[in-house]
Scaffold this motif. Structure first.
Motif, PDB file in Angstrom:
ATOM      1  N   ASP A  62       0.794  -1.192   0.171  1.00 35.99           N
ATOM      2  CA  ASP A  62       0.045  -0.132   0.077  1.00 35.99           C
ATOM      3  C   ASP A  62       0.794   1.323  -0.186  1.00 35.99           C
ATOM      4  OD1 ASP A  62      -2.091   1.898   0.244  1.00 35.99           O
ATOM      5  OD2 ASP A  62      -2.454   1.358   2.414  1.00 35.99           O
ATOM      6  N   ILE A  63       1.165   1.848  -1.139  1.00 44.69           N
ATOM      7  CA  ILE A  63       2.069   2.844  -1.288  1.00 44.69           C
ATOM      8  C   ILE A  63       1.280   4.302  -1.042  1.00 44.69           C
ATOM      9  CG2 ILE A  63       3.437   3.937  -2.994  1.00 44.69           C
ATOM     10  CD1 ILE A  63       3.529   1.141  -4.524  1.00 44.69           C
ATOM     11  N   GLY A  64       2.028   5.189  -0.237  1.00 47.78           N
ATOM     12  CA  GLY A  64       1.452   6.328   0.354  1.00 47.78           C
ATOM     13  C   GLY A  64       0.261   6.072   1.262  1.00 47.78           C
ATOM     14  N   ALA A  65       0.570   5.120   2.234  1.00 47.83           N
ATOM     15  CA  ALA A  65      -0.536   4.339   2.988  1.00 47.83           C
ATOM     16  C   ALA A  65      -1.116   5.448   4.047  1.00 47.83           C
ATOM     17  CB  ALA A  65       0.016   3.424   3.891  1.00 47.83           C
ATOM     18  N   GLY A  66      -0.538   6.711   4.015  1.00 38.97           N
ATOM     19  CA  GLY A  66      -1.278   7.718   5.237  1.00 38.97           C
ATOM     20  C   GLY A  66      -1.662   7.049   6.468  1.00 38.97           C
ATOM     21  N   ALA A  67      -2.908   7.204   6.743  1.00 38.51           N
ATOM     22  CA  ALA A  67      -3.383   6.669   8.125  1.00 38.51           C
ATOM     23  C   ALA A  67      -3.520   5.147   8.118  1.00 38.51           C
ATOM     24  CB  ALA A  67      -4.672   7.438   8.516  1.00 38.51           C
ATOM     25  N   LEU A  84       3.341   1.444   3.137  1.00 39.09           N
ATOM     26  CA  LEU A  84       4.631   2.092   2.860  1.00 39.09           C
ATOM     27  C   LEU A  84       4.245   3.913   2.864  1.00 39.09           C
ATOM     28  CD1 LEU A  84       7.669   1.609   0.739  1.00 39.09           C
ATOM     29  CD2 LEU A  84       6.341   3.533   0.091  1.00 39.09           C
ATOM     30  N   ASP A  85       5.157   4.493   3.513  1.00 35.77           N
ATOM     31  CA  ASP A  85       4.804   6.017   3.564  1.00 35.77           C
ATOM     32  C   ASP A  85       6.184   6.890   4.030  1.00 35.77           C
ATOM     33  OD1 ASP A  85       1.799   7.662   3.678  1.00 35.77           O
ATOM     34  OD2 ASP A  85       3.634   8.947   4.005  1.00 35.77           O
ATOM     35  N   ASN A  86       6.367   7.930   3.458  1.00 31.79           N
ATOM     36  CA  ASN A  86       7.689   8.659   3.713  1.00 31.79           C
ATOM     37  C   ASN A  86       7.508   9.396   4.850  1.00 31.79           C
ATOM     38  OD1 ASN A  86      10.016   9.152   3.047  1.00 31.79           O
ATOM     39  ND2 ASN A  86       9.687  10.852   1.504  1.00 31.79           N
ATOM     40  N   SER A  87       6.224   9.570   5.472  1.00 28.78           N
ATOM     41  CA  SER A  87       5.886  10.349   6.697  1.00 28.78           C
ATOM     42  C   SER A  87       6.252   9.613   8.007  1.00 28.78           C
ATOM     43  CB  SER A  87       4.464  10.819   6.553  1.00 28.78           C
ATOM     44  OG  SER A  87       3.940  11.162   7.804  1.00 28.78           O
ATOM     45  N   ILE A  91       3.322   6.674   9.616  1.00 27.27           N
ATOM     46  CA  ILE A  91       3.745   5.322   9.857  1.00 27.27           C
ATOM     47  C   ILE A  91       3.481   4.657  11.429  1.00 27.27           C
ATOM     48  CG2 ILE A  91       5.754   3.541   9.993  1.00 27.27           C
ATOM     49  CD1 ILE A  91       4.708   4.009   7.082  1.00 27.27           C
ATOM     50  N   SER A  92       3.827   6.004  12.219  1.00 30.42           N
ATOM     51  CA  SER A  92       3.500   5.639  13.482  1.00 30.42           C
ATOM     52  C   SER A  92       1.965   5.414  13.998  1.00 30.42           C
ATOM     53  CB  SER A  92       4.096   6.809  14.521  1.00 30.42           C
ATOM     54  OG  SER A  92       3.284   8.171  14.268  1.00 30.42           O
ATOM     55  N   VAL A  93       1.143   6.258  13.139  1.00 29.65           N
ATOM     56  CA  VAL A  93      -0.612   6.167  13.110  1.00 29.65           C
ATOM     57  C   VAL A  93      -0.781   4.807  12.459  1.00 29.65           C
ATOM     58  CG1 VAL A  93      -2.608   7.038  12.220  1.00 29.65           C
ATOM     59  CG2 VAL A  93      -0.930   8.525  13.263  1.00 29.65           C
ATOM     60  N   CYS A  94      -0.218   4.451  11.575  1.00 27.07           N
ATOM     61  CA  CYS A  94      -0.653   2.989  10.960  1.00 27.07           C
ATOM     62  C   CYS A  94      -0.457   1.949  11.989  1.00 27.07           C
ATOM     63  CB  CYS A  94       0.315   2.843   9.766  1.00 27.07           C
ATOM     64  SG  CYS A  94      -0.057   3.649   8.263  1.00 27.07           S
ATOM     65  N   LYS A  95       0.760   1.930  12.760  1.00 27.94           N
ATOM     66  CA  LYS A  95       1.340   1.122  13.851  1.00 27.94           C
ATOM     67  C   LYS A  95       0.235   1.222  14.990  1.00 27.94           C
ATOM     68  CE  LYS A  95       6.225   0.862  12.742  1.00 27.94           C
ATOM     69  NZ  LYS A  95       7.503   1.445  13.270  1.00 27.94           N
ATOM     70  N   ALA A  96       0.060   2.160  15.274  1.00 30.72           N
ATOM     71  CA  ALA A  96      -0.959   2.497  16.267  1.00 30.72           C
ATOM     72  C   ALA A  96      -2.376   1.959  15.960  1.00 30.72           C
ATOM     73  CB  ALA A  96      -1.011   3.854  16.764  1.00 30.72           C
ATOM     74  N   THR A 117       0.165  -7.207  -5.638  1.00 27.58           N
ATOM     75  CA  THR A 117      -0.585  -6.114  -5.932  1.00 27.58           C
ATOM     76  C   THR A 117       0.023  -4.855  -5.090  1.00 27.58           C
ATOM     77  OG1 THR A 117      -2.626  -7.322  -5.556  1.00 27.58           O
ATOM     78  CG2 THR A 117      -2.953  -4.747  -5.450  1.00 27.58           C
ATOM     79  N   LEU A 118       0.189  -3.976  -5.827  1.00 23.79           N
ATOM     80  CA  LEU A 118       0.691  -2.505  -5.811  1.00 23.79           C
ATOM     81  C   LEU A 118      -0.433  -1.510  -5.770  1.00 23.79           C
ATOM     82  CD1 LEU A 118       3.886  -2.087  -7.797  1.00 23.79           C
ATOM     83  CD2 LEU A 118       3.715  -2.839  -5.495  1.00 23.79           C
ATOM     84  N   LEU A 119      -0.681  -0.793  -4.528  1.00 22.04           N
ATOM     85  CA  LEU A 119      -1.893  -0.278  -4.314  1.00 22.04           C
ATOM     86  C   LEU A 119      -1.562   1.288  -4.292  1.00 22.04           C
ATOM     87  CD1 LEU A 119      -4.913  -0.933  -3.937  1.00 22.04           C
ATOM     88  CD2 LEU A 119      -4.408  -0.717  -1.700  1.00 22.04           C
ATOM     89  N   LEU A 120      -1.855   2.319  -5.215  1.00 20.37           N
ATOM     90  CA  LEU A 120      -1.677   3.738  -5.285  1.00 20.37           C
ATOM     91  C   LEU A 120      -2.954   4.326  -5.476  1.00 20.37           C
ATOM     92  CD1 LEU A 120       0.722   2.256  -7.542  1.00 20.37           C
ATOM     93  CD2 LEU A 120       1.734   4.501  -6.813  1.00 20.37           C
ATOM     94  N   LEU A 121      -3.551   4.670  -4.190  1.00 19.40           N
ATOM     95  CA  LEU A 121      -4.728   5.246  -4.270  1.00 19.40           C
ATOM     96  C   LEU A 121      -4.853   6.597  -3.834  1.00 19.40           C
ATOM     97  CD1 LEU A 121      -7.048   2.357  -2.779  1.00 19.40           C
ATOM     98  CD2 LEU A 121      -6.653   2.987  -5.104  1.00 19.40           C
ATOM     99  N   MET A 122      -5.819   7.631  -4.052  1.00 13.75           N
ATOM    100  CA  MET A 122      -5.855   8.746  -3.624  1.00 13.75           C
ATOM    101  C   MET A 122      -4.978   9.745  -4.664  1.00 13.75           C
ATOM    102  SD  MET A 122      -6.563   9.551   0.375  1.00 13.75           S
ATOM    103  CE  MET A 122      -7.007  11.213   0.200  1.00 13.75           C
ATOM    104  N   ASN A 123      -5.088   9.466  -5.938  1.00 13.60           N
ATOM    105  CA  ASN A 123      -4.031   9.655  -7.082  1.00 13.60           C
ATOM    106  C   ASN A 123      -2.452   9.416  -6.517  1.00 13.60           C
ATOM    107  OD1 ASN A 123      -3.637  11.294  -9.558  1.00 13.60           O
ATOM    108  ND2 ASN A 123      -2.660  12.753  -8.362  1.00 13.60           N
ATOM    109  N   GLY A 124      -2.410   8.223  -6.448  1.00 15.60           N
ATOM    110  CA  GLY A 124      -0.946   7.549  -5.981  1.00 15.60           C
ATOM    111  C   GLY A 124      -0.052   8.150  -7.261  1.00 15.60           C
TER     112      GLY A 124
END
Length: 235
Positions: A62-67, A84-87, A91-96, A117-124
């Motif tokens: 999940d590329i640019g996974a955000g929350a 996967l996210d550069n922020s 990433i800390s929110v994903c883990k939480a 599968t590579l997922l690029l949603l929200m205009n990935g």
């Protein structure tokens, strides 16, 4: 560099939500990203995202996974998912929130594993930044695929944001750049991000780019607002 996006996600996760993320772009002066929207459930997602999640299979990146909303949904369905996210904050929110596998990195610097599968949603596809980078971006994504893998991405044709003439044609600036290229800045609680490039790619341009980079590009679904979901596979 201040992780403006991550700050907003962490505040929401920690019950300190008081305002949304402001965005400033070269297209319109100011807009907002409502932070609660980034924590949406499957039922609250647009049809294009729901369809992409239904089509996701196997080992998913999940590329640019955000929350992590997409990752969580797929993980709960029993799929193996890496967010996967550069922020750092994202990433800390994903883990939480319970995402089991996370990677803090930009997609272009990541090459650890291959996926079904590579997922690029929200205009990935916007992560390519500019149209001239699209070929290299697609080639890198292709290098992360298993032989029968798929890339599911959505984008929009933003031609509707330009003025129309009487014939129904659009007034698009003729400055040599692609009209889908936008420069963005984000602001949250007085903190501003650095400006970054983002590209919206119309389906014809995407199909041409796929064709010249050894990929099939299938239009899966068109949305209500010039947006679409496409599935890319290796030829």
């Amino acid at each position: 560099m201040i992780d403006v996006f991550g700050m907003a996600l962490k505040d929401y996760q920690n019950g300190q939500y008081t305002e949304d993320i402001k965005t400033f772009s070269s297209l319109d002066e100011e807009d907002v990203i409502p932070v609660p929207y980034l924590f949406r459930t499957f039922d609250e997602m647009p049809k294009i995202e729901q369809k992409a999640l239904e089509l996701a299979r196997g080992n998913v990146l999940d590329i640019g996974a955000g929350a992590g909303s997409h990752s969580l949904y797929l993980q709960n369905k029993g799929l193996k998912v890496t967010a996967l996210d550069n922020s750092e904050g994202a990433i800390s929110v994903c883990k939480a929130r319970g995402v089991e596998s996370t990677v803090k990195n930009s997609i272009l610097n990541y090459s650890e594993e291959n996926f079904d599968t590579l997922l690029l949603l929200m205009n990935g596809v916007g992560l390519a930044g500019k149209l001239k980078n699209l070929s290299a971006f697609l080639q890198h994504l292709a290098s992360l695929l298993q032989p029968n893998g798929q890339i599911l991405l959505d984008s929009s044709d933003i031609v509707y944001m330009f003025e129309q003439d009487d014939d129904g044609g659009y007034w698009i600036p003729d400055d040599g750049s692609y009209y889908g290229e936008v420069e963005f800045e984000m602001e949250y609680k007085g903190h501003k991000s650095k400006p970054f490039d983002w590209v919206y790619v119309d389906i014809n341009t995407l199909q041409n780019a796929c064709e010249s980079n050894g990929l099939n590009c299938e239009l899966i679904l068109s949305g209500e607002h010039y947006d679409y979901l496409a599935k890319l596979t290796l030829k």
